[in-house]
Design an enzyme around this catalytic site. Structure first.
Site, PDB file in Angstrom:
ATOM      1  N   ILE A 171       0.832  -1.202   0.000  1.00  0.00           N
ATOM      2  CA  ILE A 171       0.000   0.000   0.000  1.00  0.00           C
ATOM      3  C   ILE A 171       0.865   1.250   0.000  1.00  0.00           C
ATOM      4  O   ILE A 171       0.639   2.186  -0.770  1.00  0.00           O
ATOM      5  CB  ILE A 171      -0.935   0.006   1.220  1.00  0.00           C
ATOM      6  CG1 ILE A 171      -1.815  -1.245   1.230  1.00  0.00           C
ATOM      7  CG2 ILE A 171      -1.779   1.265   1.232  1.00  0.00           C
ATOM      8  CD1 ILE A 171      -2.811  -1.328   0.129  1.00  0.00           C
ATOM      9  N   ASP A 172       1.848   1.299   0.873  1.00  0.00           N
ATOM     10  CA  ASP A 172       2.728   2.470   0.940  1.00  0.00           C
ATOM     11  C   ASP A 172       3.393   2.749  -0.402  1.00  0.00           C
ATOM     12  O   ASP A 172       3.383   3.873  -0.905  1.00  0.00           O
ATOM     13  CB  ASP A 172       3.820   2.244   1.996  1.00  0.00           C
ATOM     14  CG  ASP A 172       3.342   2.535   3.403  1.00  0.00           C
ATOM     15  OD1 ASP A 172       2.337   3.246   3.546  1.00  0.00           O
ATOM     16  OD2 ASP A 172       3.976   2.062   4.346  1.00  0.00           O
TER      17      ASP A 172
END
Length: 391
Positions: A171-172
């Site tokens: 996600i990051d």
């Protein structure tokens, strides 16, 4: 050569920490931008302290995400330093990327709307947690929270087992990529009309984007998707199988490939069986088909079966541990993994080539405040001032 990179001459200020904003800054640095990382003088980017392992007393995570950048420190409790940072952004920045807590920068006189009013060409990119609207807009967020709340963890791992997080910061790093896509699109528009603008993404939006197919599947069927281990809900067989000595991923993504797989395993009758002749039927009957395939694969060594499948034209790949990936001749041939100038730690590059060459910042990650000006400008964010979004 650095001056041949597409973003040479572009200046980006990175007001962020952990993974999401630094990864965006890393991509831009590799593309040739001058990336000025703004850090807290009392410790810097949180990732500087993540470890072990450490490399020359520096966090390996930090080194991997901050190659080729400059570092200045700014104490946000000092109004003079905030003003110097504001002036620096107005004087030289093409863009700003930030992943700090909503409202924090405005509190210290760095209101993006005001900055863009004074410098209309400025591009400001926010990486938030759950987005800038909605009931969760003020909730802090990190990578595993987004994996959980967007459904990714619900379809990862094996059914009837505890939840499993994807093992990388999916996600990051995805949010960092969306930030770069948005920033580059605004740069293209600015080239036509001279006006910058705002770009916004979030960890939650990134997780939802990765869920494009599962959510569409639910909308069409009304059935909640479940986890299938290494497999896929819509295609069978499309998963890892245990050979006699190790695991082999086999991806028979259409009916023709399944027929080739069945022949290679010595069971051509499976492809003619009406229960398994089409992918839709194989998905419907996976519970009876997969045990037969597992038993057949288990009779072969993985290398021998891989060669057989290659000859049959069936896509397959071994499941490799990190050490074997790093040493793999394909990794070496692509030139993805190289050290920075003056160091020996191999670091992963960006996954693109431009005119056959991989863009890459050659400098090692900066020491905290390494590029502070002699006048004493120490710039960035107090650890006590608030949290970042992304980890």
């Amino acid at each position: 050569m650095q001056d041949e990179l597409p973003l040479a001459g572009t200046v980006i200020y990175e007001l962020g920490t952990s993974v999401a904003a630094p990864y965006a800054g890393q991509i831009l640095a590799d593309l040739g931008a001058r990336v000025v990382k703004v850090e807290n003088p009392g410790g810097g980017d949180h990732a500087r302290h993540w470890g072990p392992p450490f490399w020359n007393d520096e966090s390996v995570t930090f080194l991997a995400l901050n190659r080729g950048k400059e570092s200045i420190t700014v104490d946000f409790s000092d109004a003079r330093e905030c003003e110097r940072l504001r002036r620096s952004i107005l004087d030289e920045a093409d863009g700003v990327i930030q992943n700090l807590r909503p409202g924090l920068l405005e509190k210290f006189g760095l209101d993006p709307d005001e900055l863009m009013k004074q410098k209309p060409s400025l591009i400001w990119c926010d990486i938030g947690a759950f987005g800038n609207v909605g009931p969760l807009r003020k909730k802090p967020g990190y990578d595993p929270l987004a994996q959980a709340s967007t459904g990714i963890m619900s379809i990862t791992g094996e059914a009837q087992r505890p939840p499993v997080r994807v093992g990388v910061s999916l996600i990051d790093q995805g949010a960092g990529m969306w930030a770069v896509i948005g920033l580059l699109s605004r740069m293209l528009a600015r080239g036509r009309n001279g006006v910058g603008g705002r770009v916004a993404t979030s960890l939650y939006e990134t997780g939802l984007a990765w869920m494009t197919v599962p959510i569409a599947t639910y909308g069409a069927s009304g059935r909640v998707p479940r986890s299938h281990g290494s497999g896929l809900a819509q295609i069978v067989p499309y998963q890892a199988f245990r050979a006699a000595d190790s695991w082999l991923m086999i991806a028979a993504g259409n009916d023709g490939l399944f027929a080739r797989l069945a022949r290679a395993l010595g069971q051509p009758e499976l492809a003619a069986d009406p229960r398994y002749a089409t992918n839709a039927q194989r998905v419907h009957n996976r519970e009876t088909l997969l045990p037969m395939l597992e038993a057949a694969v288990a009779q072969h060594d993985s290398d021998e079966l891989s060669r057989r499948l290659d000859e049959a034209g069936v896509p397959n790949a071994p499941l490799l541990d990190v050490d074997r990936v790093a040493a793999h001749p394909q990794t070496a041939a692509l030139g993805m993994l190289e050290p920075c100038d003056g160091d020996t730690l191999p670091l992963m590059g960006v996954a693109i080539t431009l005119n056959g060459a991989r863009p890459r910042a050659r400098g090692i990650a900066p020491m905290l405040g390494q590029h502070n000006e002699p006048s004493g400008v120490t710039g960035a964010i107090n650890q006590t001032s608030g949290e970042s979004c992304g980890n």
